[in-house]
Motif scaffolding. Structure first.
Motif, PDB file in Angstrom:
ATOM      1  N   ILE A   7       0.861  -1.168   0.000  1.00 37.45           N
ATOM      2  CA  ILE A   7       0.000   0.000   0.000  1.00 37.45           C
ATOM      3  C   ILE A   7       0.901   1.222   0.000  1.00 37.45           C
ATOM      4  CG2 ILE A   7      -1.746   1.269   1.286  1.00 37.45           C
ATOM      5  CD1 ILE A   7      -2.573  -1.481   2.476  1.00 37.45           C
ATOM      6  N   LEU A   8       0.795   2.036  -1.052  1.00 43.72           N
ATOM      7  CA  LEU A   8       1.629   3.232  -1.154  1.00 43.72           C
ATOM      8  C   LEU A   8       1.054   4.395  -0.367  1.00 43.72           C
ATOM      9  CD1 LEU A   8       2.512   3.130  -4.958  1.00 43.72           C
ATOM     10  CD2 LEU A   8       3.852   2.277  -3.039  1.00 43.72           C
ATOM     11  N   ASP A   9      -0.267   4.511  -0.376  1.00 39.32           N
ATOM     12  CA  ASP A   9      -0.910   5.630   0.290  1.00 39.32           C
ATOM     13  C   ASP A   9      -2.352   5.250   0.579  1.00 39.32           C
ATOM     14  OD1 ASP A   9      -1.320   8.113   1.379  1.00 39.32           O
ATOM     15  OD2 ASP A   9      -1.067   9.231  -0.480  1.00 39.32           O
ATOM     16  N   SER A  10      -2.914   5.853   1.597  1.00 38.93           N
ATOM     17  CA  SER A  10      -4.326   5.633   1.899  1.00 38.93           C
ATOM     18  C   SER A  10      -4.903   6.901   2.492  1.00 38.93           C
ATOM     19  CB  SER A  10      -4.508   4.453   2.847  1.00 38.93           C
ATOM     20  OG  SER A  10      -3.914   4.710   4.081  1.00 38.93           O
ATOM     21  N   MET A  11      -6.198   7.087   2.261  1.00 40.73           N
ATOM     22  CA  MET A  11      -6.875   8.264   2.787  1.00 40.73           C
ATOM     23  C   MET A  11      -8.269   7.864   3.239  1.00 40.73           C
ATOM     24  SD  MET A  11      -7.712  11.927   1.004  1.00 40.73           S
ATOM     25  CE  MET A  11      -9.132  11.413   0.081  1.00 40.73           C
ATOM     26  N   ALA A  69      -3.054   6.112   6.749  1.00 38.78           N
ATOM     27  CA  ALA A  69      -4.196   7.015   6.735  1.00 38.78           C
ATOM     28  C   ALA A  69      -4.042   8.132   7.751  1.00 38.78           C
ATOM     29  CB  ALA A  69      -5.484   6.235   7.003  1.00 38.78           C
ATOM     30  N   SER A  70      -3.357   7.883   8.815  1.00 33.56           N
ATOM     31  CA  SER A  70      -3.128   8.921   9.819  1.00 33.56           C
ATOM     32  C   SER A  70      -1.632   8.994  10.092  1.00 33.56           C
ATOM     33  CB  SER A  70      -3.903   8.613  11.091  1.00 33.56           C
ATOM     34  OG  SER A  70      -3.538   7.343  11.570  1.00 33.56           O
ATOM     35  N   GLU A  71      -0.932   9.708   9.260  1.00 33.01           N
ATOM     36  CA  GLU A  71       0.525   9.832   9.368  1.00 33.01           C
ATOM     37  C   GLU A  71       0.882  10.489  10.698  1.00 33.01           C
ATOM     38  OE1 GLU A  71       4.195   9.091   8.054  1.00 33.01           O
ATOM     39  OE2 GLU A  71       2.517   8.785   6.736  1.00 33.01           O
ATOM     40  N   GLN A  90     -15.948   7.168   8.087  1.00 30.51           N
ATOM     41  CA  GLN A  90     -15.587   6.290   9.187  1.00 30.51           C
ATOM     42  C   GLN A  90     -15.167   4.901   8.720  1.00 30.51           C
ATOM     43  OE1 GLN A  90     -18.553   5.973  12.201  1.00 30.51           O
ATOM     44  NE2 GLN A  90     -17.348   4.603  13.463  1.00 30.51           N
ATOM     45  N   ASP A  91     -15.830   4.357   7.718  1.00 31.63           N
ATOM     46  CA  ASP A  91     -15.495   3.004   7.277  1.00 31.63           C
ATOM     47  C   ASP A  91     -15.192   2.923   5.776  1.00 31.63           C
ATOM     48  OD1 ASP A  91     -18.054   3.492   6.443  1.00 31.63           O
ATOM     49  OD2 ASP A  91     -18.836   1.513   6.942  1.00 31.63           O
ATOM     50  N   LYS A  92     -14.741   4.035   5.187  1.00 28.45           N
ATOM     51  CA  LYS A  92     -14.413   4.048   3.759  1.00 28.45           C
ATOM     52  C   LYS A  92     -13.032   4.644   3.544  1.00 28.45           C
ATOM     53  CE  LYS A  92     -19.111   4.181   2.093  1.00 28.45           C
ATOM     54  NZ  LYS A  92     -20.073   4.528   3.083  1.00 28.45           N
ATOM     55  N   LEU A  93     -12.234   3.978   2.705  1.00 33.22           N
ATOM     56  CA  LEU A  93     -10.869   4.405   2.414  1.00 33.22           C
ATOM     57  C   LEU A  93     -10.631   4.403   0.918  1.00 33.22           C
ATOM     58  CD1 LEU A  93      -9.287   1.965   4.911  1.00 33.22           C
ATOM     59  CD2 LEU A  93      -8.671   4.323   4.959  1.00 33.22           C
TER      60      LEU A  93
END
Length: 134
Positions: free
Chosen positions: A50-54, A103-105, A58-61
């Protein structure tokens, strides 16, 4: 010192030691569960990462995933995962090799926290200086 005072001191020390042991076990458990179920810690393989996530709710990325030579954008929800599109990796701003975004750096949070804290401290100091001048 009589037996009653020694007994109370022993009870307090024993309770403190038990409390510290419980905190340490909670820390270890949280660390294990966090590693096992984190987006990046438990799901990166040899051929996929996984390179990046956002997080978009609440339950969707939204996730940018590299699988072999392909880089794709996928949507992930609680019960569903959907391919959205291919992405040209040359257009991405990737972290240094080996690092993976989450998702939360944590560094983003730390920087935000520091800036808000310093702003509040400065406001408090300026208010304090105004009160002293009166």
């Amino acid at each position: 010192m009589n037996n009653s005072a020694a007994g109370r001191i022993f009870t307090v020390l024993f309770t403190l030691i038990i409390f510290v042991v419980i905190l340490y076990l909670a820390y270890l458990t949280t660390k294990y569960i966090g590693k096992k179920y984190s987006v990046n810690g438990g799901m990166n393989g040899k051929n996929m990462r996984i390179l990046d996530s956002m997080r978009i709710s609440q339950d969707k990325l939204l996730m940018i995933v590299k699988a072999g030579d392909k880089t794709i954008l996928i949507g992930v929800s609680k019960d569903h995962m959907e391919y959205i599109c291919d992405i040209d990796e040359s257009e991405l701003q990737l972290p240094e090799s080996g690092a993976v975004y989450t998702a939360s750096e944590p560094s983003d949070f730390i920087q935000s926290f520091k800036s808000v804290l310093s702003e509040k401290i400065n406001n408090y100091k300026s208010k304090e200086n105004k009160d002293e001048k009166k």
